[in-house]
Write a protein that holds these residues in place. Structure first.
Motif, PDB file in Angstrom:
ATOM      1  N   ARG A  81      38.334  16.888  14.774  1.00 41.90           N
ATOM      2  CA  ARG A  81      38.665  15.689  14.005  1.00 41.90           C
ATOM      3  C   ARG A  81      39.531  16.035  12.786  1.00 41.90           C
ATOM      4  NH1 ARG A  81      33.430  11.699  14.548  1.00 41.90           N
ATOM      5  NH2 ARG A  81      32.791  12.400  16.620  1.00 41.90           N
ATOM      6  N   ALA A  82      39.099  17.037  12.047  1.00 42.68           N
ATOM      7  CA  ALA A  82      39.880  17.437  10.876  1.00 42.68           C
ATOM      8  C   ALA A  82      41.233  17.992  11.285  1.00 42.68           C
ATOM      9  CB  ALA A  82      39.109  18.467  10.059  1.00 42.68           C
ATOM     10  N   LEU A  83      41.280  18.718  12.393  1.00 40.61           N
ATOM     11  CA  LEU A  83      42.544  19.317  12.815  1.00 40.61           C
ATOM     12  C   LEU A  83      43.524  18.256  13.319  1.00 40.61           C
ATOM     13  CD1 LEU A  83      41.321  22.584  14.587  1.00 40.61           C
ATOM     14  CD2 LEU A  83      41.811  22.138  12.167  1.00 40.61           C
ATOM     15  N   LEU A  84      43.028  17.197  13.924  1.00 39.57           N
ATOM     16  CA  LEU A  84      43.923  16.112  14.328  1.00 39.57           C
ATOM     17  C   LEU A  84      44.501  15.387  13.117  1.00 39.57           C
ATOM     18  CD1 LEU A  84      42.058  14.544  17.404  1.00 39.57           C
ATOM     19  CD2 LEU A  84      44.130  15.948  17.427  1.00 39.57           C
ATOM     20  N   ASN A  85      43.780  15.402  12.015  1.00 39.10           N
ATOM     21  CA  ASN A  85      44.286  14.795  10.779  1.00 39.10           C
ATOM     22  C   ASN A  85      45.225  15.719  10.006  1.00 39.10           C
ATOM     23  OD1 ASN A  85      43.043  12.273  10.961  1.00 39.10           O
ATOM     24  ND2 ASN A  85      41.115  13.052  10.095  1.00 39.10           N
ATOM     25  N   ASN A  91      44.950   3.348  27.929  1.00 35.29           N
ATOM     26  CA  ASN A  91      46.312   2.863  27.668  1.00 35.29           C
ATOM     27  C   ASN A  91      46.379   2.257  26.275  1.00 35.29           C
ATOM     28  OD1 ASN A  91      49.007   2.255  28.105  1.00 35.29           O
ATOM     29  ND2 ASN A  91      48.566   0.316  29.108  1.00 35.29           N
ATOM     30  N   LEU A  92      45.990   3.030  25.277  1.00 33.98           N
ATOM     31  CA  LEU A  92      45.889   2.494  23.925  1.00 33.98           C
ATOM     32  C   LEU A  92      47.241   2.271  23.272  1.00 33.98           C
ATOM     33  CD1 LEU A  92      42.879   4.605  22.593  1.00 33.98           C
ATOM     34  CD2 LEU A  92      42.850   2.293  23.537  1.00 33.98           C
ATOM     35  N   ASN A  93      48.270   2.964  23.722  1.00 30.90           N
ATOM     36  CA  ASN A  93      49.594   2.769  23.127  1.00 30.90           C
ATOM     37  C   ASN A  93      50.477   1.822  23.924  1.00 30.90           C
ATOM     38  OD1 ASN A  93      50.258   4.310  25.321  1.00 30.90           O
ATOM     39  ND2 ASN A  93      51.277   5.958  24.179  1.00 30.90           N
ATOM     40  N   GLY A  94      49.939   1.280  25.017  1.00 31.32           N
ATOM     41  CA  GLY A  94      50.707   0.337  25.828  1.00 31.32           C
ATOM     42  C   GLY A  94      51.776   0.974  26.672  1.00 31.32           C
ATOM     43  N   ALA A  95      51.891   2.284  26.636  1.00 23.38           N
ATOM     44  CA  ALA A  95      52.942   2.963  27.399  1.00 23.38           C
ATOM     45  C   ALA A  95      52.416   4.211  28.100  1.00 23.38           C
ATOM     46  CB  ALA A  95      54.095   3.342  26.469  1.00 23.38           C
ATOM     47  N   LEU A 143      34.573   8.687  21.167  1.00 25.41           N
ATOM     48  CA  LEU A 143      33.680   9.097  20.084  1.00 25.41           C
ATOM     49  C   LEU A 143      34.329   9.223  18.716  1.00 25.41           C
ATOM     50  CD1 LEU A 143      31.299  11.760  21.704  1.00 25.41           C
ATOM     51  CD2 LEU A 143      30.777   9.432  20.991  1.00 25.41           C
ATOM     52  N   SER A 144      35.653   9.322  18.643  1.00 27.15           N
ATOM     53  CA  SER A 144      36.250   9.556  17.334  1.00 27.15           C
ATOM     54  C   SER A 144      37.456   8.661  17.118  1.00 27.15           C
ATOM     55  CB  SER A 144      36.662  11.026  17.176  1.00 27.15           C
ATOM     56  OG  SER A 144      37.834  11.307  17.910  1.00 27.15           O
ATOM     57  N   ARG A 145      37.624   8.241  15.886  1.00 29.17           N
ATOM     58  CA  ARG A 145      38.783   7.437  15.532  1.00 29.17           C
ATOM     59  C   ARG A 145      40.045   8.282  15.496  1.00 29.17           C
ATOM     60  NH1 ARG A 145      36.543   3.203  10.905  1.00 29.17           N
ATOM     61  NH2 ARG A 145      34.867   2.338  12.181  1.00 29.17           N
ATOM     62  N   GLU A 146      39.881   9.571  15.247  1.00 25.94           N
ATOM     63  CA  GLU A 146      41.046  10.448  15.224  1.00 25.94           C
ATOM     64  C   GLU A 146      41.722  10.509  16.590  1.00 25.94           C
ATOM     65  OE1 GLU A 146      38.386  11.489  11.877  1.00 25.94           O
ATOM     66  OE2 GLU A 146      38.080  11.160  14.022  1.00 25.94           O
ATOM     67  N   VAL A 147      40.921  10.609  17.646  1.00 25.21           N
ATOM     68  CA  VAL A 147      41.497  10.617  18.994  1.00 25.21           C
ATOM     69  C   VAL A 147      42.090   9.248  19.321  1.00 25.21           C
ATOM     70  CG1 VAL A 147      40.956  10.782  21.452  1.00 25.21           C
ATOM     71  CG2 VAL A 147      40.103  12.511  19.871  1.00 25.21           C
ATOM     72  N   THR A 148      41.397   8.192  18.938  1.00 26.36           N
ATOM     73  CA  THR A 148      41.932   6.848  19.176  1.00 26.36           C
ATOM     74  C   THR A 148      43.291   6.674  18.513  1.00 26.36           C
ATOM     75  OG1 THR A 148      39.715   5.898  19.379  1.00 26.36           O
ATOM     76  CG2 THR A 148      41.512   4.388  18.810  1.00 26.36           C
ATOM     77  N   ARG A 149      43.417   7.128  17.273  1.00 28.79           N
ATOM     78  CA  ARG A 149      44.711   7.022  16.592  1.00 28.79           C
ATOM     79  C   ARG A 149      45.780   7.848  17.299  1.00 28.79           C
ATOM     80  NH1 ARG A 149      41.531   6.876  11.720  1.00 28.79           N
ATOM     81  NH2 ARG A 149      41.652   9.151  11.517  1.00 28.79           N
ATOM     82  N   LEU A 150      45.411   9.032  17.763  1.00 28.45           N
ATOM     83  CA  LEU A 150      46.366   9.881  18.467  1.00 28.45           C
ATOM     84  C   LEU A 150      46.886   9.192  19.726  1.00 28.45           C
ATOM     85  CD1 LEU A 150      47.783  12.607  19.025  1.00 28.45           C
ATOM     86  CD2 LEU A 150      45.655  13.356  20.138  1.00 28.45           C
TER      87      LEU A 150
END
Length: 598
Positions: free
Chosen positions: A300-304, A349-353, A323-330
């Protein structure tokens, strides 16, 4: 074949026999029954199949518990369990399990008994509109015709139709063709008489086409996946409002800085792909892929971190990350190429593409050793060691009084150290081995485990399709029953919070005479829903409102619940005590309570 005036037989029973025999002959080995009047023909046929040694029968008085028990069996075996219930609200209680099965891609067969069509909508007792109740979640559904005749020798057209229906039901539940495993609903109306003598042909017909066991099917699938450099997701494609673009196979082009993300039910394919491609592996604790040399600790910290997460250009996703918002944002970023390997759950398909692929292979030159090295160095620095300190052997053996006393005091402090969430999840993780099963509830503890636990190849389950707290104990019970048949070794452990435990407390009730699962239910009891303490609501709500409608404190005494339901009870406040309980031989059901501070 005889007419329905045969007093020793009933159309309802012969129809039930034909349908269940068709399912069993094609590999169904578990039937979960909730008792009721309208469903008695199906239930009595199931009991006969159990007596013949053809199925494992599980009886649950609560249909919601029955539904999640069947879900756990399907999760563990990859084959659907058959659910049988009566009409009315009993059917509605199967909806939570059916929705989880839909979103997670778990095979499940629902047989719901019903009144005949002429009694629907006219005020008849215990009657509602059951057809279509699961329509948004099922792979196939049918409102069957009312059986009208009996069949003395199993040769009637009605029996042949039921056998064909059984074949179609299994194919749909297993996702054949569209490769979308999930629930199937057959609504089965009966007129009186609701039961008669079970036909003599039942056992022979049920045993006539016994399919390969789920273990053989799993072994064959594993051999196929291991034979080449193609990787298929462990989770699957469901129904999405925005369907991603689909390709049959995908070879990664070299160049973009890539990470592999393994979400719920990703399985070993994610780790193998990351290993072969030379990619960092971000593996959720519920993925079944948190092992190997390339897992990323403290992800999580490393994705940030702009120097790592901020430079990611491509993500390959296995399973369903939740489980994590960091992965969701990625996965939502429009500047990152996202490739998702299809599996039995809903597509990511969270980014629509996002590009959804059936199979994905790494290009021989797609890895970047410098990139991987940066992640691995950061991962080593972020790793957490929660093991108790080793005893001071020299101090304990010293002849110098103050040295020996200091070493003894240090040991006493270790023994008396109270448990917190991190040491709790670490103890359960360390006690679990490949022949065991570990079920995580959707509680605060799974997020703690995701943050601090290291790599280990163990079989992990969790209901992350919808990430609800309901049915956790029942699902784990189904997993335990399915994984321990034929005296197979291992213990199933379920780790959950107190509210998730209380929500499914009815699952503690097991009927006498059924197989006793080796099951340890470990409850981190912090007196309420502390998961909300880390969400936005904690900064908005006043303390009174927060406690009243979010934290929801309770005063339930778990020891008394264990006694009432016939479970062995342990209360552990130290790591030493918990380790002893977790690793002591267990032959039945244990409830282990670990008090935690808020």
């Amino acid at each position: 074949m005889t007419s329905s005036n045969n007093r020793s037989a009933a159309p309802a029973t012969d129809a039930a026999a034909a349908l269940l025999a068709g399912l069993v002959s094609r590999g169904v080995r578990h039937i979960v029954v909730s008792p009721g009047s309208r469903s008695q023909a199906l239930a009595l046929v199931a009991a006969d199949l159990e007596r013949a040694g053809l199925v494992h029968l599980h009886v649950r008085i609560d249909e919601r518990v029955a539904g999640f028990t069947a879900l756990g069996i399907g999760r563990e075996t990859g084959m659907p369990a058959v659910l049988v219930c009566t009409s009315g609200t009993a059917v509605a209680n199967l909806l939570p399990a059916a929705l989880e099965a839909h979103h997670a891609g778990v095979p499940l067969v629902l047989l719901t008994a019903d009144r005949p069509p002429e009694l629907r909508g006219v005020g008849a007792n215990q009657t509602t509109r059951q057809p279509g109740l699961f329509r948004s979640a099922v792979r196939f559904e049918a409102d069957l015709p009312v059986p009208e005749t009996v069949d003395d020798d199993g040769s009637s057209a009605q029996t042949a139709d039921a056998d064909a229906l059984a074949a179609a039901t299994l194919a749909a539940a297993l996702g054949e063709g569209a490769r979308v495993p999930g629930p199937v609903h057959l609504n089965v109306p009966f007129r009186e008489p609701l039961a008669g003598a079970v036909p003599a042909w039942l056992a022979a017909r049920a045993a006539s086409g016994i399919a390969p066991s789920s273990d053989a099917q799993s072994d064959a699938l594993g051999d196929a996946e291991a034979s080449g450099a193609l990787y298929q997701g462990g989770g699957g494609i469901g129904v999405a409002d925005v369907a991603p673009e689909i390709e049959d196979a995908h070879t990664l082009a070299p160049g973009p800085r890539t990470v592999v993300v393994a979400g719920a039910d990703a399985g070993a394919a994610a780790e193998q792909f990351a290993h072969d491609g030379g990619f960092p592996l971000v593996a959720e604790i519920v993925s079944g892929a948190r092992f190997g040399r390339q897992i990323v600790h403290g992800y999580r910290a490393l994705l940030n971190d702009p120097a790592l997460g901020g430079r990611i250009e491509r993500v390959v996703v296995f399973g369903r990350p939740t489980l994590s918002r960091e992965v969701t944002r990625l996965l939502s970023r429009d500047d990152v190429e996202v490739i998702a390997a299809r599996g039995p759950g809903e597509p990511v398909n969270l980014n629509g593409a996002t590009i959804a692929v059936d199979l994905v292979r790494p290009h021989p030159s797609s890895g970047d050793r410098v990139w991987l090295g940066e992640w691995m160095r950061a991962s080593r620095d972020a790793a957490v060691d929660l093991s108790p300190p080793a005893p001071d052997a020299d101090g304990l053996a010293s002849a110098v009084p103050h040295e020996r006393l200091g070493a003894l005091n240090a040991e006493v402090q270790v023994i008396r150290a109270p448990l917190d969430r991190a040491t709790l999840v670490d103890a359960v993780w360390r006690a679990t081995w490949p022949h065991d099963r570990l079920m995580f509830g959707s509680s605060r503890l799974v997020r703690v485990a995701d943050q601090v636990l290291g790599g280990k190849k163990v079989a992990v389950h969790s209901n992350r399709g919808l990430a609800g707290i309901d049915g956790t104990i029942a699902t784990a019970t189904g997993v335990a029953l399915a994984s321990q048949i034929e005296e197979r070794p291992g213990v199933t452990r379920v780790l959950l919070g107190d509210l998730a435990f209380l929500h499914d407390v009815g699952a503690l009730l097991l009927p006498p005479g059924e197989d006793e699962p080796r099951l340890q239910v470990v409850v981190g009891n912090d007196g309420g829903g502390t998961i909300f303490d880390g969400l936005e609501v904690a900064g908005i709500a006043g303390s009174d409102a927060m406690a009243r409608v979010q934290y929801t404190p309770h005063t339930a005494r778990l020891e008394q619940l264990a006694l009432a339901f016939g479970w062995e009870y342990h209360r552990c406040t130290t790591r030493v005590a918990l380790d002893q309980v977790l690793t002591s031989p267990t032959g039945g059901r244990q409830l282990i309570e670990v008090p935690l501070p808020r």
